[in-house]
Design a protein around this motif. Structure first.
Motif, PDB file in Angstrom:
ATOM      1  N   TYR A 209     -47.782  67.107  21.163  1.00 14.94           N
ATOM      2  CA  TYR A 209     -48.434  67.124  22.466  1.00 14.94           C
ATOM      3  C   TYR A 209     -48.505  68.558  22.993  1.00 14.94           C
ATOM      4  CZ  TYR A 209     -47.582  62.041  23.158  1.00 14.94           C
ATOM      5  OH  TYR A 209     -47.553  60.676  23.063  1.00 14.94           O
ATOM      6  N   THR A 210     -49.674  68.960  23.483  1.00 19.67           N
ATOM      7  CA  THR A 210     -49.800  70.239  24.179  1.00 19.67           C
ATOM      8  C   THR A 210     -50.744  70.082  25.366  1.00 19.67           C
ATOM      9  OG1 THR A 210     -51.593  70.932  22.683  1.00 19.67           O
ATOM     10  CG2 THR A 210     -49.363  71.710  22.169  1.00 19.67           C
ATOM     11  N   LYS A 211     -50.433  70.802  26.447  1.00 23.06           N
ATOM     12  CA  LYS A 211     -51.346  70.896  27.595  1.00 23.06           C
ATOM     13  C   LYS A 211     -51.014  72.154  28.367  1.00 23.06           C
ATOM     14  CE  LYS A 211     -48.560  67.670  30.401  1.00 23.06           C
ATOM     15  NZ  LYS A 211     -48.560  66.445  31.201  1.00 23.06           N
ATOM     16  N   SER A 212     -51.905  72.549  29.259  1.00 22.61           N
ATOM     17  CA  SER A 212     -51.826  73.875  29.881  1.00 22.61           C
ATOM     18  C   SER A 212     -50.654  74.047  30.827  1.00 22.61           C
ATOM     19  CB  SER A 212     -53.134  74.172  30.634  1.00 22.61           C
ATOM     20  OG  SER A 212     -53.328  73.231  31.673  1.00 22.61           O
ATOM     21  N   ASN A 213     -50.076  72.975  31.344  1.00 19.23           N
ATOM     22  CA  ASN A 213     -49.010  73.129  32.335  1.00 19.23           C
ATOM     23  C   ASN A 213     -47.621  73.271  31.716  1.00 19.23           C
ATOM     24  OD1 ASN A 213     -48.470  70.552  31.470  1.00 19.23           O
ATOM     25  ND2 ASN A 213     -48.539  69.613  33.498  1.00 19.23           N
ATOM     26  N   GLY A 214     -47.565  73.596  30.437  1.00 23.25           N
ATOM     27  CA  GLY A 214     -46.275  73.884  29.825  1.00 23.25           C
ATOM     28  C   GLY A 214     -45.795  72.887  28.805  1.00 23.25           C
ATOM     29  N   THR A 215     -46.461  71.756  28.676  1.00 21.50           N
ATOM     30  CA  THR A 215     -46.035  70.754  27.697  1.00 21.50           C
ATOM     31  C   THR A 215     -46.255  71.245  26.274  1.00 21.50           C
ATOM     32  OG1 THR A 215     -46.337  68.816  29.124  1.00 21.50           O
ATOM     33  CG2 THR A 215     -46.577  68.462  26.761  1.00 21.50           C
ATOM     34  N   ASN A 216     -45.214  71.186  25.486  1.00 20.38           N
ATOM     35  CA  ASN A 216     -45.271  71.494  24.054  1.00 20.38           C
ATOM     36  C   ASN A 216     -44.180  70.638  23.409  1.00 20.38           C
ATOM     37  OD1 ASN A 216     -45.398  72.495  21.471  1.00 20.38           O
ATOM     38  ND2 ASN A 216     -45.277  74.648  22.064  1.00 20.38           N
ATOM     39  N   LEU A 217     -44.553  69.438  23.008  1.00 19.28           N
ATOM     40  CA  LEU A 217     -43.582  68.417  22.613  1.00 19.28           C
ATOM     41  C   LEU A 217     -43.954  67.801  21.267  1.00 19.28           C
ATOM     42  CD1 LEU A 217     -41.066  66.854  23.894  1.00 19.28           C
ATOM     43  CD2 LEU A 217     -42.732  65.050  24.420  1.00 19.28           C
ATOM     44  N   THR A 218     -42.955  67.706  20.395  1.00 21.79           N
ATOM     45  CA  THR A 218     -43.140  67.029  19.114  1.00 21.79           C
ATOM     46  C   THR A 218     -42.328  65.740  19.104  1.00 21.79           C
ATOM     47  OG1 THR A 218     -43.480  69.119  17.949  1.00 21.79           O
ATOM     48  CG2 THR A 218     -42.877  67.205  16.620  1.00 21.79           C
ATOM     49  N   ILE A 219     -42.985  64.639  18.768  1.00 20.26           N
ATOM     50  CA  ILE A 219     -42.339  63.328  18.742  1.00 20.26           C
ATOM     51  C   ILE A 219     -42.457  62.741  17.346  1.00 20.26           C
ATOM     52  CG2 ILE A 219     -42.335  60.983  19.692  1.00 20.26           C
ATOM     53  CD1 ILE A 219     -43.611  62.101  22.222  1.00 20.26           C
ATOM     54  N   GLU A 220     -41.325  62.597  16.664  1.00 25.12           N
ATOM     55  CA  GLU A 220     -41.310  61.912  15.373  1.00 25.12           C
ATOM     56  C   GLU A 220     -41.321  60.405  15.593  1.00 25.12           C
ATOM     57  OE1 GLU A 220     -38.436  63.324  12.447  1.00 25.12           O
ATOM     58  OE2 GLU A 220     -38.144  65.119  13.678  1.00 25.12           O
ATOM     59  N   LEU A 221     -41.947  59.688  14.674  1.00 23.07           N
ATOM     60  CA  LEU A 221     -42.027  58.233  14.750  1.00 23.07           C
ATOM     61  C   LEU A 221     -41.257  57.612  13.584  1.00 23.07           C
ATOM     62  CD1 LEU A 221     -45.847  57.919  15.531  1.00 23.07           C
ATOM     63  CD2 LEU A 221     -43.965  58.054  17.172  1.00 23.07           C
ATOM     64  N   PRO A 222     -40.551  56.500  13.802  1.00 24.50           N
ATOM     65  CA  PRO A 222     -39.845  55.851  12.698  1.00 24.50           C
ATOM     66  C   PRO A 222     -40.813  55.424  11.600  1.00 24.50           C
ATOM     67  CG  PRO A 222     -39.121  54.962  14.811  1.00 24.50           C
ATOM     68  CD  PRO A 222     -40.333  55.807  15.084  1.00 24.50           C
ATOM     69  N   GLU A 223     -40.339  55.410  10.379  1.00 25.82           N
ATOM     70  CA  GLU A 223     -41.202  55.065   9.248  1.00 25.82           C
ATOM     71  C   GLU A 223     -41.799  53.671   9.400  1.00 25.82           C
ATOM     72  OE1 GLU A 223     -41.037  55.116   4.335  1.00 25.82           O
ATOM     73  OE2 GLU A 223     -39.332  55.821   5.540  1.00 25.82           O
ATOM     74  N   ASP A 224     -41.047  52.744   9.983  1.00 23.82           N
ATOM     75  CA  ASP A 224     -41.508  51.353  10.124  1.00 23.82           C
ATOM     76  C   ASP A 224     -42.106  51.065  11.501  1.00 23.82           C
ATOM     77  OD1 ASP A 224     -40.727  50.755   7.560  1.00 23.82           O
ATOM     78  OD2 ASP A 224     -38.782  49.931   8.136  1.00 23.82           O
ATOM     79  N   HIS A 225     -42.597  52.101  12.203  1.00 24.37           N
ATOM     80  CA  HIS A 225     -43.116  51.854  13.554  1.00 24.37           C
ATOM     81  C   HIS A 225     -44.423  51.064  13.507  1.00 24.37           C
ATOM     82  CE1 HIS A 225     -45.667  55.387  12.610  1.00 24.37           C
ATOM     83  NE2 HIS A 225     -46.501  54.896  13.519  1.00 24.37           N
ATOM     84  N   VAL A 226     -44.695  50.355  14.612  1.00 29.10           N
ATOM     85  CA  VAL A 226     -45.924  49.577  14.785  1.00 29.10           C
ATOM     86  C   VAL A 226     -46.492  49.894  16.162  1.00 29.10           C
ATOM     87  CG1 VAL A 226     -46.942  47.272  14.921  1.00 29.10           C
ATOM     88  CG2 VAL A 226     -45.034  47.690  13.356  1.00 29.10           C
ATOM     89  N   TRP A 227     -47.807  50.149  16.207  1.00 25.95           N
ATOM     90  CA  TRP A 227     -48.488  50.341  17.495  1.00 25.95           C
ATOM     91  C   TRP A 227     -48.928  48.981  18.033  1.00 25.95           C
ATOM     92  CZ3 TRP A 227     -48.954  54.937  20.117  1.00 25.95           C
ATOM     93  CH2 TRP A 227     -48.664  56.097  19.407  1.00 25.95           C
ATOM     94  N   LEU A 228     -48.684  48.749  19.319  1.00 22.57           N
ATOM     95  CA  LEU A 228     -49.085  47.513  19.983  1.00 22.57           C
ATOM     96  C   LEU A 228     -49.906  47.856  21.222  1.00 22.57           C
ATOM     97  CD1 LEU A 228     -45.646  45.606  19.863  1.00 22.57           C
ATOM     98  CD2 LEU A 228     -47.607  45.260  18.344  1.00 22.57           C
ATOM     99  N   GLY A 229     -50.551  46.847  21.793  1.00 19.55           N
ATOM    100  CA  GLY A 229     -51.325  47.045  23.014  1.00 19.55           C
ATOM    101  C   GLY A 229     -52.260  45.886  23.247  1.00 19.55           C
ATOM    102  N   GLY A 230     -52.764  45.783  24.479  1.00 18.46           N
ATOM    103  CA  GLY A 230     -53.621  44.651  24.808  1.00 18.46           C
ATOM    104  C   GLY A 230     -52.821  43.370  24.759  1.00 18.46           C
ATOM    105  N   SER A 231     -53.342  42.366  24.086  1.00 15.30           N
ATOM    106  CA  SER A 231     -52.601  41.111  23.961  1.00 15.30           C
ATOM    107  C   SER A 231     -51.549  41.232  22.866  1.00 15.30           C
ATOM    108  CB  SER A 231     -53.562  39.954  23.648  1.00 15.30           C
ATOM    109  OG  SER A 231     -54.184  40.146  22.396  1.00 15.30           O
ATOM    110  N   GLU A 232     -50.465  40.491  23.051  1.00 11.94           N
ATOM    111  CA  GLU A 232     -49.392  40.441  22.060  1.00 11.94           C
ATOM    112  C   GLU A 232     -49.106  38.980  21.741  1.00 11.94           C
ATOM    113  OE1 GLU A 232     -45.965  43.010  22.949  1.00 11.94           O
ATOM    114  OE2 GLU A 232     -47.121  43.767  24.654  1.00 11.94           O
ATOM    115  N   LYS A 233     -48.199  38.766  20.809  1.00 16.37           N
ATOM    116  CA  LYS A 233     -47.778  37.407  20.479  1.00 16.37           C
ATOM    117  C   LYS A 233     -46.267  37.300  20.607  1.00 16.37           C
ATOM    118  CE  LYS A 233     -51.621  36.076  17.490  1.00 16.37           C
ATOM    119  NZ  LYS A 233     -52.042  35.628  16.150  1.00 16.37           N
ATOM    120  N   CYS A 234     -45.811  36.185  21.159  1.00 17.88           N
ATOM    121  CA  CYS A 234     -44.382  35.950  21.238  1.00 17.88           C
ATOM    122  C   CYS A 234     -43.878  35.465  19.881  1.00 17.88           C
ATOM    123  CB  CYS A 234     -44.061  34.920  22.329  1.00 17.88           C
ATOM    124  SG  CYS A 234     -44.659  33.255  21.964  1.00 17.88           S
ATOM    125  N   ASN A 235     -42.594  35.235  19.774  1.00 16.21           N
ATOM    126  CA  ASN A 235     -41.993  34.850  18.489  1.00 16.21           C
ATOM    127  C   ASN A 235     -42.607  33.593  17.896  1.00 16.21           C
ATOM    128  OD1 ASN A 235     -40.376  37.011  18.932  1.00 16.21           O
ATOM    129  ND2 ASN A 235     -38.436  35.943  18.632  1.00 16.21           N
TER     130      ASN A 235
END
Length: 408
Positions: A209-235
């Motif tokens: 992440y970079t932006k003009s107000n000083g943000t300079n951030l690196t975020i590692e993600l777990p190998e098994d990560h999953v992106w979610l959003g919108g509708s989801e499903k319960c168990n």
């Protein structure tokens, strides 16, 4: 207004939690939203609810308690209160929470009192929160205007004008202005699903992440990560929408893999106080330094909630060019502000953002890189000049965000 409330209640019950016959519905509501809570109950019973339980919150009474009770008293959460949440979660209830609190309700209250009350409640209701975050129960957060909240946004209006203006905004962003709001939500969820497909197919190792107000951030993600959003499903596989409105896609960071500096882009309402213009420095995942022009003590108490509070539990992407952002309003309400800007969250990670995470215990989740905490608090970092670059495991660079919006 009654027709609007009924239409909104139907959307929350049918598209929000997708209530099934003979299920218990738990409703969390500010006392000022009693008409909407009743409308929800009416729809729920019409849809075959076994029972509707409403927990009302009164910030005026709560302020009196915070002003007058001792810290020892504030730390006490009677078992019957905890069980009124935990037991229904065990039974597989659905939960609709109405988010409409006064952002300044507890202004001036000593932070040690607010912190003691919040921490003890989070611990007492731990089972309820864990069921929610693991999607073992279906839940949704919705909002309706209250005078105090509306006047915070529209400061120069009369109470009646402010409430009407806020209603007009909510009416649009939850798609109640459409002839068939449920169909409109289906279409919206499909568009979010396209972004999820791209992110999950690329399996990024890290985001920068970079932006003009000083943000300079690196975020590692777990190998098994999953992106979610919108509708989801319960168990059990039943679909629901956890936030109405929603514009975000989200996953979890690797607990020890966050490094750099990030600055806030919107105020954070926490514990009835505002935290504004703050900056955080991360090293190996942990906040090692922070500053705030407003609400420093509130931020300090938040970060001291427990050991996991200084680590991140969520990474969420929201385009700057989106309905809530385009309203050019600061809502002082996380449900709205988090869906107007890219955000991160202090504290507990969603188990569902790890492959098979809802079937893993906390030790197993921790081994995968998921943070654990009694809190989960979103804060906004997105701006119109935010750039995010994703790095794949084969060191391929892919633009994810350019100038605040999707780059693909």
């Amino acid at each position: 207004m009654k027709k609007l409330l009924d239409k909104y209640a139907k959307l929350a019950v049918k598209k929000g939690v997708n209530l099934q016959k003979n299920q218990v519905l738990l409703v969390n509501s500010p006392i000022e939203c009693i008409d909407f809570a009743r409308a929800i109950a009416k729809v729920a019973y019409e849809e075959g609810a076994k029972e509707v339980i409403v927990h009302y919150g009164d910030q005026t009474l709560q302020r009196l308690k915070l002003e007058n009770a001792s810290i020892d008293t504030l730390k006490e959460v009677p078992n019957w209160i905890a069980e009124s949440y935990n037991s229904y979660a065990r039974e597989g209830c659905c939960v609709i929470s109405i988010s409409a609190s006064d952002p300044d309700a507890y202004k001036g209250i000593p932070m040690d009192k607010i912190s003691a009350y919040q921490k003890s409640r989070q611990i007492a209701l731990k089972e309820y929160y864990e069921y929610s975050m693991a999607n073992k129960i279906r839940w949704t957060v919705v909002s309706v205007p209250t005078e105090a909240w509306a006047l915070k946004i529209f400061k120069d209006s009369t109470p009646e004008e402010a409430v009407e203006k806020l209603w007009n905004v909510i009416f649009k962003v939850v798609r109640l202005d459409k002839e068939d709001p449920i169909k409109a939500w289906d279409e919206h969820n499909s568009k979010i699903a396209e972004k999820l497909e791209f992110l999950n197919n690329n399996k990024f190792k890290k985001l920068h992440y970079t932006k003009s107000n000083g943000t300079n951030l690196t975020i590692e993600l777990p190998e098994d990560h999953v992106w979610l959003g919108g509708s989801e499903k319960c168990n059990s596989g039943i679909e629901f929408n956890a936030n109405m409105p929603t514009e975000e896609v989200f996953t979890l960071p690797k607990k020890n893999g966050v490094n750099g500096i990030v600055t806030s882009s919107k105020p954070l309402s926490y514990g009835g106080n505002l935290i504004n213009d703050f900056s955080l420095t991360f090293k190996d995942g942990k906040v090692v330094d922070f500053s705030a022009k407003e609400g420093y003590e509130s931020l300090k108490n938040l970060l001291e909630s427990d050991e996991g509070a200084r680590y991140l539990g969520e990474v969420a992407l929201v385009p700057f060019d989106s309905p809530i952002s385009n309203s050019n309003l600061i809502f002082y309400n996380t449900l709205f502000d988090e869906n107007a800007a890219c955000h991160l969250a202090f504290g507990k990670a969603y188990p569902t953002c790890i492959v098979n995470g809802d079937n893993l215990n906390q030790d197993e989740l921790s081994q995968k890189g998921a943070n654990n905490s009694i809190i989960h608090v979103d804060f906004m970092v997105g701006t119109n000049d935010l750039n995010i670059v994703g790095y794949t495991y084969d060191n391929k660079e892919i633009e994810v965000f350019k100038n605040g919006n999707w780059a693909f």
